[in-house]
Write an enzyme that holds these catalytic residues in place. Structure first.
Site, PDB file in Angstrom:
ATOM      1  N   TYR A  49     -26.783  71.490 -78.709  1.00 55.07           N
ATOM      2  CA  TYR A  49     -27.722  70.706 -79.505  1.00 55.07           C
ATOM      3  C   TYR A  49     -28.089  69.368 -78.880  1.00 55.07           C
ATOM      4  O   TYR A  49     -28.711  68.536 -79.522  1.00 55.07           O
ATOM      5  CB  TYR A  49     -27.153  70.474 -80.912  1.00 55.07           C
ATOM      6  CG  TYR A  49     -26.820  71.766 -81.609  1.00 55.07           C
ATOM      7  CD1 TYR A  49     -27.763  72.791 -81.685  1.00 55.07           C
ATOM      8  CD2 TYR A  49     -25.565  71.992 -82.145  1.00 55.07           C
ATOM      9  CE1 TYR A  49     -27.466  73.994 -82.291  1.00 55.07           C
ATOM     10  CE2 TYR A  49     -25.263  73.193 -82.764  1.00 55.07           C
ATOM     11  CZ  TYR A  49     -26.206  74.189 -82.824  1.00 55.07           C
ATOM     12  OH  TYR A  49     -25.914  75.381 -83.425  1.00 55.07           O
ATOM     13  N   SER A 120     -19.545  74.312 -86.199  1.00 53.76           N
ATOM     14  CA  SER A 120     -20.437  75.459 -86.145  1.00 53.76           C
ATOM     15  C   SER A 120     -20.469  76.069 -84.746  1.00 53.76           C
ATOM     16  O   SER A 120     -19.451  76.530 -84.266  1.00 53.76           O
ATOM     17  CB  SER A 120     -21.834  75.053 -86.632  1.00 53.76           C
ATOM     18  OG  SER A 120     -22.552  76.193 -86.981  1.00 53.76           O
ATOM     19  N   TYR A 121     -21.634  75.995 -84.042  1.00 56.92           N
ATOM     20  CA  TYR A 121     -21.635  76.586 -82.700  1.00 56.92           C
ATOM     21  C   TYR A 121     -20.595  75.898 -81.827  1.00 56.92           C
ATOM     22  O   TYR A 121     -19.914  76.534 -81.032  1.00 56.92           O
ATOM     23  CB  TYR A 121     -23.020  76.469 -82.047  1.00 56.92           C
ATOM     24  CG  TYR A 121     -23.152  77.353 -80.804  1.00 56.92           C
ATOM     25  CD1 TYR A 121     -23.693  78.630 -80.899  1.00 56.92           C
ATOM     26  CD2 TYR A 121     -22.708  76.926 -79.555  1.00 56.92           C
ATOM     27  CE1 TYR A 121     -23.791  79.449 -79.791  1.00 56.92           C
ATOM     28  CE2 TYR A 121     -22.811  77.743 -78.442  1.00 56.92           C
ATOM     29  CZ  TYR A 121     -23.358  78.993 -78.563  1.00 56.92           C
ATOM     30  OH  TYR A 121     -23.455  79.809 -77.454  1.00 56.92           O
ATOM     31  N   TRP A 171     -32.153  79.574 -87.009  1.00 59.33           N
ATOM     32  CA  TRP A 171     -31.399  78.996 -85.904  1.00 59.33           C
ATOM     33  C   TRP A 171     -32.041  79.346 -84.559  1.00 59.33           C
ATOM     34  O   TRP A 171     -32.216  78.490 -83.698  1.00 59.33           O
ATOM     35  CB  TRP A 171     -29.951  79.489 -85.967  1.00 59.33           C
ATOM     36  CG  TRP A 171     -29.063  78.826 -84.974  1.00 59.33           C
ATOM     37  CD1 TRP A 171     -28.532  77.571 -85.062  1.00 59.33           C
ATOM     38  CD2 TRP A 171     -28.594  79.382 -83.740  1.00 59.33           C
ATOM     39  NE1 TRP A 171     -27.751  77.311 -83.962  1.00 59.33           N
ATOM     40  CE2 TRP A 171     -27.772  78.398 -83.135  1.00 59.33           C
ATOM     41  CE3 TRP A 171     -28.771  80.601 -83.096  1.00 59.33           C
ATOM     42  CZ2 TRP A 171     -27.140  78.603 -81.911  1.00 59.33           C
ATOM     43  CZ3 TRP A 171     -28.143  80.806 -81.882  1.00 59.33           C
ATOM     44  CH2 TRP A 171     -27.342  79.817 -81.302  1.00 59.33           C
ATOM     45  N   ASP A 266     -20.260  76.651 -97.450  1.00 58.73           N
ATOM     46  CA  ASP A 266     -20.660  76.831 -96.049  1.00 58.73           C
ATOM     47  C   ASP A 266     -20.795  78.319 -95.748  1.00 58.73           C
ATOM     48  O   ASP A 266     -19.955  79.113 -96.171  1.00 58.73           O
ATOM     49  CB  ASP A 266     -19.599  76.221 -95.130  1.00 58.73           C
ATOM     50  CG  ASP A 266     -19.899  76.508 -93.670  1.00 58.73           C
ATOM     51  OD1 ASP A 266     -21.097  76.445 -93.300  1.00 58.73           O
ATOM     52  OD2 ASP A 266     -18.971  76.834 -92.911  1.00 58.73           O
ATOM     53  N   HIS A 296     -23.179  73.559 -95.126  1.00 59.14           N
ATOM     54  CA  HIS A 296     -23.093  73.572 -93.667  1.00 59.14           C
ATOM     55  C   HIS A 296     -23.521  72.230 -93.073  1.00 59.14           C
ATOM     56  O   HIS A 296     -24.665  71.798 -93.245  1.00 59.14           O
ATOM     57  CB  HIS A 296     -23.954  74.703 -93.115  1.00 59.14           C
ATOM     58  CG  HIS A 296     -23.648  74.988 -91.677  1.00 59.14           C
ATOM     59  ND1 HIS A 296     -22.417  75.437 -91.272  1.00 59.14           N
ATOM     60  CD2 HIS A 296     -24.390  74.874 -90.554  1.00 59.14           C
ATOM     61  CE1 HIS A 296     -22.412  75.600 -89.964  1.00 59.14           C
ATOM     62  NE2 HIS A 296     -23.602  75.255 -89.496  1.00 59.14           N
TER      63      HIS A 296
HETATM   64  C1  BEZ Z   1     -24.960  76.241 -86.084  1.00 61.72           C
HETATM   65  O1  BEZ Z   1     -24.450  75.822 -85.031  1.00 61.72           O
HETATM   66  O2  BEZ Z   1     -25.152  75.484 -87.040  1.00 61.72           O
HETATM   67  C2  BEZ Z   1     -25.337  77.704 -86.202  1.00 61.72           C
HETATM   68  C3  BEZ Z   1     -25.135  78.544 -85.148  1.00 61.72           C
HETATM   69  C4  BEZ Z   1     -25.495  79.862 -85.271  1.00 61.72           C
HETATM   70  C5  BEZ Z   1     -26.041  80.347 -86.449  1.00 61.72           C
HETATM   71  C6  BEZ Z   1     -26.219  79.497 -87.504  1.00 61.72           C
HETATM   72  C7  BEZ Z   1     -25.860  78.160 -87.388  1.00 61.72           C
END
Ligand code: BEZ
Length: 586
Positions: A49, A120-121, A171, A266, A296
């Site tokens: 990101y 998350s990721y 996403w 979440d 989330h």
């Molecule tokens: C995230 O990093 O927020 C994410 C990654 C994959 C799918 C959905 C969200």
């Protein structure tokens, strides 16, 4: 200067590290400016990101961690930001993670111990690295992330075989912006056109984009010209290498201290709980679990339509500590062996909604719950909140079946819940009354409670259902009904009937008119239903665009465009005692 806290922090941008195939990844490195005298553990995060964007400092403020005696490494993963290579979600994170941990452990001033953090990721990139057992990796703090990509109950892409359409498409499109910037660098006009095209698709998702078919060549993604790998979040089911790269379970073999952080609302709650339980089941003691009433990436006090109070927020959890300091204390304890207050941290700390207090326990789920069955009843007209559906602890005797028509051309809209959708479709605890006016939603409600009832642990529903379609879905949702009628979603789940015997079993079409007993896994919650509130179960066949619609034809869901209506029935009688199972804390 406070002991242990450095005043100066040195930041070096774009520090290269070379992966085993020669690809160079870049990181920003923050470290105590001590003239090269000290040696420190490394805190590493690997994200797609943008290390130079706000996301780069979102999970933990690197300068603050550096001031507390860490070298903090914020790296752009392969194919994103300032790093070389092609972006291919999930595919390279295990190996690149291993290589980066080894590299980070040897940075000048590093003491050889590495911890990882991120949401998350970049929670996944921690598990992916851990799955390769890098010797220098000594602790991780994954927040709101998933488990194995193809886990039946809690993966990132599918829930029991149903595509998480809303999250995955949104996403994939958002990831496209960085891709377009990289592709058209030096050609402002082409870049502008590509970004405009992407933005239009993102904006159109809630009104039209999500509805497009077939999923395999999904219009909103295809029209943007994103490379095929960016589309894997639709098609990954068929990509064996991606599925393999998305398996993190080898990490469970490691005796690794882990601070698992999750949120009741979440979309990766199931994965967070699963990862904690898998580590504990293997006897790894140094596991901690924190679950707030969060959505989330959002740890604020207000979520959806509710305000859980100041103490619920990640800014000062339980009026004791903010989430960043908690992570640093964890690393102080796990990496530096310091006797911080983290030594007294309970194994599990969870927020009890309704009562709006934090509780602790030695395990998840906490001991001491008894499972209560709340049976479904009606005189055959449980459709809508004005119907005759009831919930009670009495087993049913002779009762008439409820039914509704599910039309995939007019699916039930998603209103809140554990979702990640464009922001106009807000997640979290939201009022379901709009949805509960629909005839294709069966609504079963208890009498008002006289005493508070705490539900903490796994929630499920056992339902006897039939359909005239060869395949269809059933969605069950637990709802907290307030004295004024507000109906707040708590948690939900979905079963795709062709997978009703489990994802490992052979897919089986339905026989029209046959009732099947299904168990809908609603994941988990912690909530006190307050006096005067009522417990409610909604049963329907869609929640769109969160989940892909079942088109009711039994055809391959990626390729199909044709749809038909399905006539659905739900039985609740002596032979078919459908019920909601709630873990009740004394
Ligand atoms: C995230 O990093 O927020 C994410 C990654 C994959 C799918 C959905 C969200």
């Amino acid at each position: 200067m406070q002991p242990g806290i450095q005043n100066g922090v040195r930041v070096t941008y774009n520090v290269p590290s070379i992966m085993r195939d020669g690809t160079v990844l870049h990181a920003n490195v923050y470290q105590p400016d001590d003239g090269g005298t000290g040696s420190y553990p490394v805190l590493l995060t690997r994200m797609p990101y943008g290390k130079d964007l706000p996301a780069g400092v979102s999970a933990l403020l690197p300068e603050q961690a550096a001031r507390r005696g860490y070298i903090v490494v914020v790296q752009d993963v392969r194919g994103t930001g300032a790093s070389e290579g092609d972006w291919s979600p999930l595919l390279h994170e295990a190996q690149d993670g291993f290589d980066t941990v080894a590299w980070a452990a040897q940075l000048p001033g590093a003491d050889g111990r590495v911890g990882m953090y991120g949401v998350s990721y970049f929670g996944f990139t921690q598990w992916a690295a851990a799955s390769q057992h890098p010797p220098a990796l000594r602790a991780i703090a994954p927040m709101q992330t998933w488990n194995d990509l193809d886990a039946p109950d809690a993966g990132v892409l599918w829930r029991n075989g149903v595509l998480e359409l809303g999250a995955s498409v949104g996403w994939a499109l958002e990831m496209g912006f960085d891709q377009m910037v990289r592709r058209y660098r030096g050609n402002a006009e082409a870049m502008g056109r590509a970004i405009y095209g992407l933005a239009r698709e993102v904006d159109a998702l809630p009104t039209s984009g999500y509805g497009e078919l077939p999923l395999a060549s999904f219009g909103p993604l295809a029209r943007t010209g994103l490379d095929a790998p960016n589309r894997i979040f639709i098609a990954a089911r068929d990509e064996a290498d991606v599925v393999a790269a998305g398996r993190i379970a080898r990490a469970y073999e490691l005796e690794l201290p882990v601070l698992h952080i999750g949120g009741w609302y979440d979309l990766f709650l199931g994965g967070t709980l699963r990862n904690f339980q898998e580590m504990r089941n293997r006897g790894h003691q140094r596991q901690w679990l924190v679950i707030g009433p969060w959505t989330h990436g959002n740890v604020n006090r207000v979520q959806g339509d509710l305000d859980f109070g100041f103490a619920s927020s990640g800014a000062l959890m339980d009026l004791r500590i903010d989430l960043m300091s908690l992570q640093i204390q964890f690393f102080d304890y796990a990496l530096k062996g310091l006797a911080t207050t983290f030594a007294e941290m309970p194994v599990v700390k969870y927020f009890v909604m309704g009562a709006n207090v934090w509780k602790t326990s030695k395990s998840w789920p906490p001991e001491g719950a008894t499972v209560a069955h709340w049976y479904l009843h009606s005189a055959g007209h449980a459709n809508t909140a004005s119907g005759d559906g009831q919930l009670s602890n009495e087993q049913p005797a002779d009762e008439v079946t409820d039914s509704f028509t599910y039309d995939p051309a007019n699916p039930v809209p998603t209103v809140g819940g554990a979702t990640l959708l464009p922001s106009v479709l807000r997640p979290g605890p939201r009022d379901q009354r709009v949805v509960e006016q629909r005839h294709d939603v069966l609504v079963y409600t208890s009498a008002p409670l006289e005493q508070p009832l705490e539900v903490t642990g796994a929630v499920s529903a056992a339902l006897y259902v039939a359909s005239d379609a060869p395949d269809t879905d059933f969605v069950a949702r637990l709802v907290d009904v307030y004295p004024d009628g507000m109906a707040i979603t708590v948690t939900d789940g979905i079963v795709r009937m062709r997978h009703r015997n489990g994802m490992e079993a052979r897919e089986e079409p339905l026989e029209a008119g046959t009732f099947y007993r299904i168990e809908v896994d609603l994941w988990a919650t912690s909530l006190v239903f307050l006096p005067g509130h009522r417990i409610r179960l909604d049963v329907t066949s869609s929640s769109f665009p969160r989940w892909e619609r079942n088109l009711n034809t039994g055809m391959d869901s990626a390729a199909a465009t044709e749809m038909r209506t399905a006539r659905q029935s739900l039985a609740h009688d002596a032979e078919h005692p459908s019920y909601l199972a709630l873990p009740i804390m004394a």
